[in-house]
Design a protein around this motif. Structure first.
Motif, short mmCIF file in Angstrom:
data_model
loop_
_atom_site.label_atom_id
_atom_site.label_comp_id
_atom_site.label_asym_id
_atom_site.label_seq_id
_atom_site.Cartn_x
_atom_site.Cartn_y
_atom_site.Cartn_z
N HIS A 287 0.84 -1.19 0.00
CA HIS A 287 0.00 0.00 0.00
C HIS A 287 0.88 1.24 0.00
O HIS A 287 1.81 1.37 0.80
CB HIS A 287 -0.90 0.01 1.23
N ALA A 288 0.56 2.17 -0.88
CA ALA A 288 1.30 3.44 -0.90
C ALA A 288 1.00 4.24 0.36
O ALA A 288 1.85 4.99 0.85
CB ALA A 288 0.93 4.24 -2.15
N ILE A 289 -0.21 4.10 0.86
CA ILE A 289 -0.64 4.82 2.06
C ILE A 289 -0.99 3.80 3.12
O ILE A 289 -1.81 2.90 2.89
CB ILE A 289 -1.85 5.71 1.74
N ASP A 290 -0.38 3.92 4.28
CA ASP A 290 -0.59 2.97 5.37
C ASP A 290 -2.07 2.93 5.76
O ASP A 290 -2.63 3.95 6.18
CB ASP A 290 0.25 3.40 6.58
N PRO A 291 -2.73 1.78 5.62
CA PRO A 291 -4.16 1.69 5.93
C PRO A 291 -4.48 2.09 7.37
O PRO A 291 -5.52 2.72 7.63
CB PRO A 291 -4.49 0.21 5.67
N GLN A 293 -2.77 4.23 9.30
CA GLN A 293 -2.64 5.67 9.44
C GLN A 293 -3.83 6.39 8.80
O GLN A 293 -4.34 7.38 9.34
CB GLN A 293 -1.34 6.15 8.79
N TRP A 294 -4.28 5.88 7.67
CA TRP A 294 -5.43 6.49 6.98
C TRP A 294 -6.69 6.39 7.85
O TRP A 294 -7.46 7.34 7.97
CB TRP A 294 -5.65 5.82 5.63
N ARG A 408 1.61 10.48 8.49
CA ARG A 408 2.39 9.75 9.50
C ARG A 408 2.52 10.54 10.80
O ARG A 408 2.43 9.98 11.90
CB ARG A 408 3.78 9.44 8.94
N ASP A 409 2.72 11.86 10.67
CA ASP A 409 2.94 12.70 11.85
C ASP A 409 1.65 13.10 12.55
O ASP A 409 1.68 13.79 13.59
CB ASP A 409 3.71 13.96 11.45
N GLY A 410 0.52 12.74 11.99
CA GLY A 410 -0.75 13.04 12.63
C GLY A 410 -1.23 14.47 12.43
O GLY A 410 -2.14 14.93 13.13
N THR A 411 -0.66 15.19 11.45
CA THR A 411 -1.06 16.58 11.19
C THR A 411 -1.98 16.70 9.98
O THR A 411 -2.33 17.81 9.58
CB THR A 411 0.18 17.47 10.98
N LEU A 412 -2.36 15.56 9.39
CA LEU A 412 -3.28 15.56 8.25
C LEU A 412 -4.49 14.69 8.60
O LEU A 412 -4.34 13.56 9.06
CB LEU A 412 -2.59 15.02 7.00
N HIS A 413 -5.69 15.24 8.39
CA HIS A 413 -6.92 14.50 8.63
C HIS A 413 -7.78 14.51 7.36
O HIS A 413 -7.58 15.35 6.47
CB HIS A 413 -7.69 15.12 9.81
N ILE A 423 -11.53 4.10 -1.89
CA ILE A 423 -11.15 3.13 -2.93
C ILE A 423 -9.84 3.54 -3.58
O ILE A 423 -8.96 2.71 -3.84
CB ILE A 423 -12.27 3.00 -3.98
N ALA A 424 -9.70 4.84 -3.86
CA ALA A 424 -8.48 5.35 -4.49
C ALA A 424 -7.27 5.13 -3.59
O ALA A 424 -6.20 4.73 -4.06
CB ALA A 424 -8.64 6.83 -4.82
N VAL A 425 -7.44 5.38 -2.30
CA VAL A 425 -6.34 5.20 -1.34
C VAL A 425 -5.93 3.73 -1.26
O VAL A 425 -4.74 3.39 -1.29
CB VAL A 425 -6.73 5.75 0.05
N LYS A 426 -6.90 2.83 -1.18
CA LYS A 426 -6.60 1.40 -1.10
C LYS A 426 -5.97 0.89 -2.40
O LYS A 426 -5.18 -0.06 -2.38
CB LYS A 426 -7.87 0.62 -0.80
#
Length: 480
Positions: A287-291, A293-294, A408-413, A423-426
């Motif tokens: 996964h490009a984006i950690d599930p 973290q998302w 990762r740093d928790g500054t994006l929601h 779906i795009a993220v997965k």
């Protein structure tokens, strides 16, 4: 034993066979080939035996999943598949075959090779016509069978119907749009067969279709798919002749040492691995984006008080328009969400210009990537007074890197329960940009639309790089 005497199962680095083969049509083709003086090596016989393999109901075992073959250059693919298609046309009255390559040059070379067969003394009497018009090349047979040749880059394949076989040459450059245009042409055929032949794709090739076929085959996820791959082991000595032989079943009997040595001298190491040795680039399919973290970054509603930026993206097939939104706060944290996501088939694209223009007075930035089909909206947006920021590959690398770092740093929601965005993220993987470690988003499979992810990523980038803040109160100094 030389390669020319070895079986397919001994030579192929990957051989995935569809379920249910009980017989094959190949013996009839082989018998005609013998009469015509065409000799197939054992590995070619094995490959064609499987390709023409039938189930109990008489349909091709790979009729639904197709045949995908990843082969090095100079392996004899045109001879193998081209002669088989030609001979099948002689045996099957009314058979209609499309042979399509990405480039005109490749299609022309295949057509020229087929013409040699058509002029052969033992076969010429079965050939009725040879049409050489550019873009309309065709070999017609007295029994009503036809082989048509053309380049996908010139739109070949649209509008055909009743096609029995399609051969996608240069499958590493096979786009989803081309597949959508051509595969439906087989819908009315009684027993259609689709073949994809290619080399490992180089970086930047639109190879999602071919990569997906390989990934599906190696995972054992499609019991109707026939997959064959010839490649040397990863990490092999590029100059070792045994390495060359392990990758190319036609070396050295049919493909000379000089031919491979020429590629070794002219190509870079990476290109030689792909083109001559059939070795696929090592890709990160995680996964490009950690599930986790998302999921942790999801919120039920955004908090107010930030500055808003937007970005627009469209997938390569232009089937949808995604508008991503980002609200950036004074503490440098940010919230992203998919503001709009619409089908262009149903709603067109003009609405997006109106939507953005209505909000421009309160917007910090509007971003579109310069390589996106969404650039079609730029002039209309500018005409409405919207200042559009166009990003390049360097910007995209920075944007994706910032996105991952902030997540990762928790500054994006992000807003929860946005199905298209989730779906795009997965379905996103990473693709390298340059040699410095930068990356962009890529889609894991051909049917994933990652434009929602691209849109929110660019919206975040715009919010972090713009100097415009229409909500900021500026102190006016009057000169005496």
């Amino acid at each position: 034993m030389t390669n020319s005497g070895r079986k397919l199962s001994d030579l192929a680095s990957h051989l995935i066979i569809p379920d249910g083969i009980v017989k094959t049509r190949f013996p009839r083709i082989a018998k005609l080939a013998q009469i015509a003086g065409i000799t197939y090596d054992p590995w070619q016989q094995g490959l064609l035996t499987l390709m023409y393999g039938l189930r109990k109901d008489g349909r091709y075992a790979c009729g639904a999943g197709g045949l995908a073959a990843s082969l090095p250059r100079q392996v004899g693919k045109t001879f193998t598949f081209g002669t088989a298609a030609f001979l099948d046309c002689l045996l099957t009255p009314g058979l209609k075959v499309l042979w399509t390559a990405h480039r005109s040059r490749t299609s022309d070379e295949t057509f020229a090779s087929m013409q040699t067969l058509a002029h052969d003394a033992k076969l010429a009497r079965y050939v009725a016509t040879i049409r050489r018009a550019n873009g309309q090349q065709e070999i017609g047979f007295h029994n009503g069978s036809r082989i048509l040749f053309g380049a996908r880059e010139q739109g070949f394949g649209r509008g055909f119907d009743g096609i029995d076989q399609i051969v996608f040459d240069e499958a590493q450059i096979l786009t989803e749009r081309a597949l959508d245009d051509m595969v439906p042409a087989t819908n009315t055929a009684a027993n259609p067969l689709i073949v994809m032949i290619g080399t490992p794709p180089k970086p930047g090739d639109p190879a999602e279709i071919f990569r997906d076929k390989r990934r599906t085959a190696l995972a054992g996820a499609d019991k109707d798919l026939l997959y064959v791959e010839f490649s040397a082991p990863r990490g092999s000595d590029l100059d070792n002749r045994e390495t060359w032989a392990s990758a190319n079943p036609s070396y050295p009997q049919r493909t000379s040492e000089t031919a491979i040595a020429r590629m070794r001298a002219m190509l870079s190491d990476d290109s030689f691995r792909r083109e001559a040795l059939g070795i696929w680039d090592k890709t990160d399919i995680a996964h490009a984006i950690d599930p986790r973290q998302w999921e942790q970054a999801g919120v039920s509603r955004r908090r107010d008080g930030g500055a808003v930026s937007f970005a627009i993206d469209m997938p390569p097939d232009r089937a949808s328009v995604a508008i991503g939104a980002c609200m950036r706060y004074a503490d440098k944290s940010a919230h992203v969400e998919l503001a709009r996501f619409e089908s262009t088939g149903q709603n067109g694209v003009a609405w997006a210009v109106d939507w953005i223009a209505e909000r421009w007075a309160r917007t910090c930035s509007v971003v579109i990537d310069a390589q996106s089909p969404a650039t079609v909206l730029v002039q209309d947006l500018k005409a409405r007074g919207v200042r559009v920021t166009l990003t390049n590959s360097t910007d995209m690398g920075q944007a994706c890197g910032r996105f991952v770092d902030m997540l990762r740093d928790g500054t994006l929601h992000h807003l929860q329960d946005q199905e298209a965005l989730d779906i795009a993220v997965k379905g996103a993987t990473k693709r390298n940009i340059g040699q410095s470690g930068a990356f962009g988003w890529n889609k894991r499979t051909a049917d994933v639309d990652i434009s929602p992810l691209v849109a929110i990523t660019l919206a975040l980038h715009g919010s972090c790089t713009t100097h415009r803040n229409p909500l900021e109160t500026r102190r006016v100094i009057r000169l005496p």
